[in-house]
Design an enzyme around this catalytic site. Structure first.
Site, short mmCIF file in Angstrom:
data_model
loop_
_atom_site.label_atom_id
_atom_site.label_comp_id
_atom_site.label_asym_id
_atom_site.label_seq_id
_atom_site.Cartn_x
_atom_site.Cartn_y
_atom_site.Cartn_z
N GLY A 46 -19.95 6.09 5.16
CA GLY A 46 -20.97 7.14 5.26
C GLY A 46 -20.61 8.34 4.40
O GLY A 46 -21.45 8.89 3.67
N ALA B 240 -16.64 -2.16 5.08
CA ALA B 240 -16.88 -2.62 6.45
C ALA B 240 -15.65 -3.34 6.98
O ALA B 240 -14.79 -2.72 7.60
CB ALA B 240 -18.12 -3.51 6.48
N LYS C 214 0.83 -1.21 0.00
CA LYS C 214 0.00 0.00 0.00
C LYS C 214 0.86 1.26 0.00
O LYS C 214 0.65 2.18 -0.80
CB LYS C 214 -0.92 0.02 1.23
CG LYS C 214 -1.86 1.22 1.23
CD LYS C 214 -2.55 1.45 2.55
CE LYS C 214 -3.61 0.41 2.82
NZ LYS C 214 -4.60 0.89 3.83
N ASP D 187 -25.54 -2.03 6.85
CA ASP D 187 -24.64 -1.97 8.01
C ASP D 187 -25.24 -2.82 9.11
O ASP D 187 -26.47 -2.82 9.29
CB ASP D 187 -24.45 -0.51 8.48
CG ASP D 187 -23.22 -0.36 9.36
OD1 ASP D 187 -23.18 -0.96 10.45
OD2 ASP D 187 -22.28 0.34 8.94
N LYS E 283 3.38 -3.13 10.81
CA LYS E 283 2.09 -3.26 11.49
C LYS E 283 2.36 -3.75 12.89
O LYS E 283 3.33 -4.47 13.13
CB LYS E 283 1.23 -4.31 10.77
CG LYS E 283 -0.24 -4.28 11.14
CD LYS E 283 -0.97 -3.29 10.27
CE LYS E 283 -2.42 -3.16 10.62
NZ LYS E 283 -3.10 -2.21 9.74
N1 LIG Z 1 -10.62 5.21 8.28
C1 LIG Z 1 -9.68 5.20 7.35
O1 LIG Z 1 -9.04 6.21 7.06
C2 LIG Z 1 -9.41 3.93 6.57
C3 LIG Z 1 -8.29 3.91 5.71
C4 LIG Z 1 -8.05 2.76 4.94
C5 LIG Z 1 -8.88 1.66 5.10
N2 LIG Z 1 -9.94 1.70 5.96
C6 LIG Z 1 -10.79 0.51 6.06
O2 LIG Z 1 -12.10 0.84 5.63
C7 LIG Z 1 -13.06 0.10 6.38
C8 LIG Z 1 -14.03 1.07 7.04
O3 LIG Z 1 -13.30 1.94 7.89
P1 LIG Z 1 -14.06 2.98 8.83
O4 LIG Z 1 -13.01 3.90 9.36
O5 LIG Z 1 -15.23 3.54 8.09
O6 LIG Z 1 -14.57 2.03 9.99
P2 LIG Z 1 -15.90 2.17 10.86
O7 LIG Z 1 -15.72 1.24 12.00
O8 LIG Z 1 -16.21 3.61 11.12
O9 LIG Z 1 -17.06 1.62 9.88
C9 LIG Z 1 -17.22 0.29 9.57
C10 LIG Z 1 -18.71 0.02 9.53
O10 LIG Z 1 -18.93 -1.30 9.02
C11 LIG Z 1 -20.01 -1.84 9.74
N3 LIG Z 1 -19.97 -3.30 9.56
C12 LIG Z 1 -19.19 -4.21 10.21
N4 LIG Z 1 -19.44 -5.44 9.72
C13 LIG Z 1 -20.39 -5.31 8.76
C14 LIG Z 1 -21.04 -6.21 7.88
N5 LIG Z 1 -20.78 -7.51 7.91
N6 LIG Z 1 -21.94 -5.72 7.01
C15 LIG Z 1 -22.22 -4.40 6.97
N7 LIG Z 1 -21.63 -3.49 7.78
C16 LIG Z 1 -20.73 -3.95 8.66
C17 LIG Z 1 -19.84 -1.34 11.15
O11 LIG Z 1 -21.05 -1.42 11.88
C18 LIG Z 1 -19.37 0.09 10.91
O12 LIG Z 1 -20.46 1.00 10.86
C19 LIG Z 1 -12.26 -0.75 7.37
O13 LIG Z 1 -12.03 -2.02 6.78
C20 LIG Z 1 -10.94 -0.01 7.48
O14 LIG Z 1 -9.87 -0.87 7.83
C21 LIG Z 1 -10.23 2.82 6.68
#
Ligand SMILES: NC(=O)c1ccc[n+]([C@@H]2O[C@H](COP(=O)([O-])OP(=O)(O)OC[C@H]3O[C@@H](n4cnc5c(N)ncnc54)[C@H](O)[C@@H]3O)[C@@H](O)[C@H]2O)c1
Length: 352
Positions: free
Chosen positions: A187, A239, A67, A204, A79
């Site tokens: 969102g 998710a 990445k 979700d 990590k």
């Molecule tokens: N936040 C970042 O900057 C970032 C950067 C790179 C990758 N990511 C990845 O993106 C993904 C989302 O990150 P985030 O920060 O929005 O996390 P978050 O925890 O805010 O949102 C994840 C959402 O997924 C929902 N969820 C969990 N299991 C589910 C399922 N089986 N079906 C439907 N919904 C489900 C949860 O209830 C939650 O609302 C994660 O995999 C994270 O590792 C995030």
């Protein structure tokens, strides 16, 4: 068991620490420093046994190398995993994070950490009190705050580039897009897609959250178990990991998969399964690079918001290059992106 796991890993080192006061194992894996210090988040999780935590560190640190190489941010891959008997709170959490900070500091900057699953900005503030090798602290503590909005913008550009490749137009208007997970990234991605005219279907496991987002953007809601079956143009996993697997791929009714979640493929062969199903897969580590761009760009490279915006837009360009290379070489986009990352690392190791 540890020997067996590390024996099959091509990284640089793993620092292992057993923290007696919290009965926790702490693993820091530095997979590659060829392009800069190993950089990746701190995952806190309860595991059945420490070997699983070590397995996660080995796998996830290697993914961070790819990445960060693709994102071209001057960092290698790393990590860390805090394998806790239960998620600690209050003073016990602060004290444990202090001891973890000492472990990271002892590595002399060869590893730089940030948030990941079950760790927050506030936790990075605690780590930052005793260790300089940390990003993702709160704005109040001198960090750049949440990366989620920039991750969502990067995913939006990745989706546009994927639509262009699959359909000949990058315009999301009128396209049906399923967003799985409407949290911090999903969102905000929904807001961007709705504004661009996409027809959205969201899911979700937090039903209230799904309903709030759906009402805001005028989306339909589907239960989490049924999200894979919805006929659509693009499925966007936002998710959790491992959602693309032998069970779900045959159910997908989309032409493209592009989303924010890390490690979407349950196993390497799932990239081939997607290709065989005629689905264009945008590799997660290319599409979700907005998070690392946000952290490294603002906290290490001193980018302006305009520079950040240009780099987030460029995620779409990178993806176009990946799709073209995949087509040219007759491989999956996942394999093409991994090859580009490996080539960048090889050049850094041996510039001549
Ligand atoms: N936040 C970042 O900057 C970032 C950067 C790179 C990758 N990511 C990845 O993106 C993904 C989302 O990150 P985030 O920060 O929005 O996390 P978050 O925890 O805010 O949102 C994840 C959402 O997924 C929902 N969820 C969990 N299991 C589910 C399922 N089986 N079906 C439907 N919904 C489900 C949860 O209830 C939650 O609302 C994660 O995999 C994270 O590792 C995030």
């Amino acid at each position: 068991m540890f020997e067996e796991l590390i024996g099959g890993w091509d990284g640089e080192f793993v620092a292992t620490h057993f923290d007696a006061p919290s009965s926790s194992w702490m693993f820091v894996g530095v997979h590659s420093t060829a392009l800069g210090p190993g950089f990746g988040g701190t995952r806190m999780k309860v595991y059945a046994e420490p070997g699983q935590a070590l397995g996660d560190v080995l796998r996830l640190s290697a993914a961070m190398t790819s990445k960060n190489a693709i994102a071209d941010i001057g960092f290698g891959g790393g990590k860390s995993v805090l394998a806790v008997p239960e998620i600690p709170r209050g003073d016990a959490r602060t004290e444990m994070l202090g001891r973890y900070a000492d472990l990271v500091a002892s590595l002399g900057g060869s590893y730089v950490t940030a948030c990941d699953m079950n760790t927050t900005e506030r936790d990075m503030d605690v780590v930052g009190e005793r260790c300089p090798h940390v990003m993702g602290r709160s704005v109040a503590a001198g960090g750049s705050g949440t990366s989620a909005p920039d991750t969502a913008i990067g995913v939006f550009h990745g989706i546009r580039a994927s639509l262009a490749y699959a359909f000949g137009s990058d315009d999301p208007s009128g396209r049906t897009i399923v967003v799985e997970g409407t949290g911090a990234v999903g969102g905000q991605l929904c807001d961007l897609l709705a504004e661009a005219g996409a027809k959205l279907v969201v899911s979700d496991i937090a039903h209230e959250l799904a309903r709030t987002v759906a009402e805001r953007v005028g989306a339909d809601i589907v239960g989490p178990a049924d999200a894979f079956d919805v006929p659509c143009d693009l499925f966007s996993p936002c998710a959790t990991g491992a959602v693309l697997n032998a069970d779900t791929i045959p159910r997908l009714r989309c032409r493209v998969v592009a989303g924010a979640a890390n490690n979407q493929l349950a196993e390497a062969g799932d990239a081939d399964r997607l290709a065989a199903a005629g689905i264009l897969y945008a590799p997660d580590f290319v599409v979700n690079a907005g998070g690392v761009l946000h952290l490294a760009g603002y906290e290490r490279s001193g980018w302006t918001p305009e520079q950040m915006s240009a780099r987030l837009t460029a995620i779409g360009d990178t993806l176009r290059d990946v799709f073209s290379a995949a087509e040219r070489d007759g491989v999956t986009p996942e394999a093409a992106a991994s090859r580009i990352a490996r080539e960048r690392i090889a050049v850094a190791r041996d510039p001549g």
